[in-house]
Design a protein around this motif. Structure first.
Motif, short mmCIF file in Angstrom:
data_model
loop_
_atom_site.label_atom_id
_atom_site.label_comp_id
_atom_site.label_asym_id
_atom_site.label_seq_id
_atom_site.Cartn_x
_atom_site.Cartn_y
_atom_site.Cartn_z
N VAL A 115 3.71 38.06 -2.67
CA VAL A 115 4.05 39.31 -3.38
C VAL A 115 5.56 39.53 -3.28
CG1 VAL A 115 3.81 41.82 -3.32
CG2 VAL A 115 1.79 40.37 -3.13
N LEU A 116 6.12 39.25 -2.11
CA LEU A 116 7.57 39.24 -1.92
C LEU A 116 7.99 37.78 -1.81
CD1 LEU A 116 8.01 42.17 0.64
CD2 LEU A 116 8.11 42.25 -1.87
N PRO A 117 8.64 37.24 -2.84
CA PRO A 117 8.91 35.81 -2.89
C PRO A 117 10.19 35.41 -2.17
CG PRO A 117 9.57 36.82 -4.94
CD PRO A 117 8.99 37.92 -4.09
N SER A 118 10.13 34.27 -1.52
CA SER A 118 11.31 33.65 -0.92
C SER A 118 11.98 32.80 -1.99
CB SER A 118 10.89 32.79 0.27
OG SER A 118 11.99 32.14 0.84
N THR A 119 13.14 33.24 -2.43
CA THR A 119 13.78 32.65 -3.60
C THR A 119 14.74 31.52 -3.21
OG1 THR A 119 13.61 34.70 -4.84
CG2 THR A 119 15.30 33.16 -5.56
N THR A 120 14.67 30.43 -3.95
CA THR A 120 15.58 29.32 -3.75
C THR A 120 17.02 29.77 -4.03
OG1 THR A 120 13.86 27.77 -4.45
CG2 THR A 120 16.12 26.96 -4.47
N HIS A 121 17.94 29.39 -3.14
CA HIS A 121 19.35 29.72 -3.34
C HIS A 121 20.23 28.60 -2.80
CE1 HIS A 121 18.00 31.44 0.50
NE2 HIS A 121 19.23 31.32 0.95
N ARG A 122 21.51 28.66 -3.13
CA ARG A 122 22.43 27.60 -2.74
C ARG A 122 23.84 28.17 -2.68
NH1 ARG A 122 22.58 24.16 -8.51
NH2 ARG A 122 23.76 25.72 -9.70
N VAL A 123 24.76 27.41 -2.10
CA VAL A 123 26.19 27.75 -2.15
C VAL A 123 26.89 26.58 -2.82
CG1 VAL A 123 28.26 28.34 -0.86
CG2 VAL A 123 26.03 29.14 -0.04
N VAL A 124 27.37 26.80 -4.05
CA VAL A 124 27.98 25.72 -4.82
C VAL A 124 29.45 25.58 -4.45
CG1 VAL A 124 26.37 26.00 -6.75
CG2 VAL A 124 28.54 27.26 -6.76
N ASN A 125 29.99 24.42 -4.80
CA ASN A 125 31.40 24.17 -4.53
C ASN A 125 32.27 25.01 -5.47
OD1 ASN A 125 30.59 22.29 -2.65
ND2 ASN A 125 30.74 20.57 -4.07
N PRO A 126 33.43 25.44 -4.98
CA PRO A 126 34.30 26.29 -5.79
C PRO A 126 35.00 25.51 -6.90
CG PRO A 126 35.38 25.74 -3.74
CD PRO A 126 33.99 25.14 -3.65
N PRO A 127 35.63 26.21 -7.83
CA PRO A 127 36.44 25.52 -8.84
C PRO A 127 37.61 24.81 -8.16
CG PRO A 127 36.79 27.89 -8.94
CD PRO A 127 35.65 27.68 -8.02
N PRO A 128 38.19 23.82 -8.84
CA PRO A 128 39.24 23.00 -8.21
C PRO A 128 40.37 23.80 -7.56
CG PRO A 128 38.58 22.03 -10.28
CD PRO A 128 37.86 23.34 -10.19
N GLU A 129 40.75 24.91 -8.16
CA GLU A 129 41.88 25.67 -7.60
C GLU A 129 41.53 26.39 -6.29
OE1 GLU A 129 39.90 28.35 -10.74
OE2 GLU A 129 40.43 26.22 -10.50
N ARG A 130 40.22 26.48 -5.95
CA ARG A 130 39.81 27.13 -4.70
C ARG A 130 39.31 26.12 -3.66
NH1 ARG A 130 41.40 31.63 -2.90
NH2 ARG A 130 39.47 31.87 -1.67
N ARG A 131 39.33 24.84 -3.97
CA ARG A 131 38.74 23.87 -3.05
C ARG A 131 39.59 23.61 -1.81
NH1 ARG A 131 34.79 19.63 -6.16
NH2 ARG A 131 33.73 21.23 -7.37
N GLY A 132 40.82 24.05 -1.84
CA GLY A 132 41.67 23.92 -0.66
C GLY A 132 41.51 25.08 0.30
N HIS A 133 40.59 26.01 0.00
CA HIS A 133 40.39 27.19 0.84
C HIS A 133 39.06 27.09 1.59
CE1 HIS A 133 43.67 29.63 -1.00
NE2 HIS A 133 43.42 28.84 -2.03
N SER A 134 39.06 27.57 2.82
CA SER A 134 37.80 27.68 3.57
C SER A 134 36.99 28.86 3.05
CB SER A 134 38.09 27.91 5.06
OG SER A 134 38.54 26.74 5.69
N ARG A 135 35.68 28.79 3.27
CA ARG A 135 34.78 29.90 2.99
C ARG A 135 34.02 30.22 4.27
NH1 ARG A 135 29.50 31.37 1.22
NH2 ARG A 135 29.47 32.76 -0.59
#
Length: 318
Positions: free
Chosen positions: A246-266
């Motif tokens: 009734v309360l679903p566990s939804t699939t989720h992910r963390v995708v890679n950032p666009p090229p201009e943000r790939r030099g930054h930590s998250r």
């Protein structure tokens, strides 16, 4: 990936719960039923504490690699302390996640009945304020989680305090996550598509783009973009099982950032709210209908269920 549509997940104020507990529960539960996610503002975790926690988290992951690895316990399932970069893999994925993390669990008194299944915390020598900061933050997440579980109970037609004994001394985990800068041609993503194991997850740090959920109505990925300071909350597999989906566990992910943000930590801080190890996950009778028969006729303890899942994601080896 970069033009992913934003999810229309509502932002709710936890401050409304005191004024109108039934109304808040209905809105919160409806968001969970539709998306498996909700965004919660005014959650009560003090901003100055959150700011301290971010500073301590960044200082921790800036430590030398050898020093961090000294807090890693191979074979411990990542339950406490440090888990190195490229260790965890999403269930069914072919590439490991591009992240490192640190786990803080509940502090138990000496001789506690769960001491054999809930490992003691691992505390780094530096940063010096780390232990005090995260014991305080863990308690703040605990309080916010109790309020949200009360709303879920109301939504399900249960007593508002129904979850209290289930989560007393629960095996909850506060995860400090660091997604380091990545090259443009990196294999894999920061966190592969997955569902969480626990009852609910309370997440800080989703303002930085990357978190996406899979909309079950059309199999499209939707970006989650909470307002500054708000908390993203989602259903875990234990709650999905308890409520017969009734309360679903939804699939989720963390995708890679666009090229201009790939030099930054998250960085992000999910709090995985777990029941006590001996809590029996048994389908709630009111969620069983002719249209939705019981999917889980055999109950399972929270501890056994957690162990099964940690094997699946590679944190515990068979």
């Amino acid at each position: 990936m970069l033009d992913t549509q934003s999810a229309q997940v509502p932002t709710l104020s936890l401050a409304d719960q005191e004024r109108d507990p039934d109304g808040f529960a209905a809105a919160f539960g409806s968001s969970f039923e539709r998306f498996g996610f909700a965004i919660v503002a005014d959650h009560g975790v003090p901003q100055d504490l959150i700011d301290r926690a971010w500073a301590e988290t960044q200082a921790l992951f800036a430590l030398p690699e050898d020093e961090k690895r000294g807090y890693h316990a191979p074979g411990g399932g990542g339950a406490r302390g440090y888990t190195p970069f490229k260790t965890e893999i999403a269930k069914g994925a072919s590439a490991v996640d591009l992240k490192e993390f640190w786990h803080v669990g509940r502090e138990l008194a000496a001789g506690h009945r769960f001491a054999d299944v809930m490992a003691p915390n691992v505390w780094p020598q530096r940063p010096e304020e780390f232990r005090d900061t995260f014991i305080e933050l863990f308690a703040a997440f605990d309080r916010a989680g109790d309020r949200l579980l009360s709303a879920i109970a109301r939504h399900l037609g249960l007593a508002p305090d129904w979850f209290d004994p289930a989560v007393k001394d629960g095996n909850s985990v506060l995860r400090l996550l660091h997604y380091p800068p990545i090259p443009v041609d990196a294999e894999g993503v920061r966190a592969g598509a997955h569902e969480d194991i626990n009852l609910i997850t309370l997440l800080l740090g989703a303002e930085e783009a990357g978190l996406e959920l899979l909309d079950r109505t059309n199999d499209r990925w939707l970006a989650i973009k909470p307002p500054e300071g708000a908390m993203v909350v989602n259903v875990g597999d234990m709650l999905q099982r308890l409520t017969n989906h009734v309360l679903p566990s939804t699939t989720h992910r963390v995708v890679n950032p666009p090229p201009e943000r790939r030099g930054h930590s998250r960085y992000s801080m999910p709090f995985f709210l777990h029941p006590a190890p001996d809590f029996l996950i048994e389908t709630l009778p009111q969620t069983i209908t002719a249209e939705n028969p019981n999917r889980y006729p055999t109950p399972i303890t929270a501890h056994d269920y957690l162990h099964e899942r940690l094997v699946e994601i590679g944190l515990i080896k068979k």
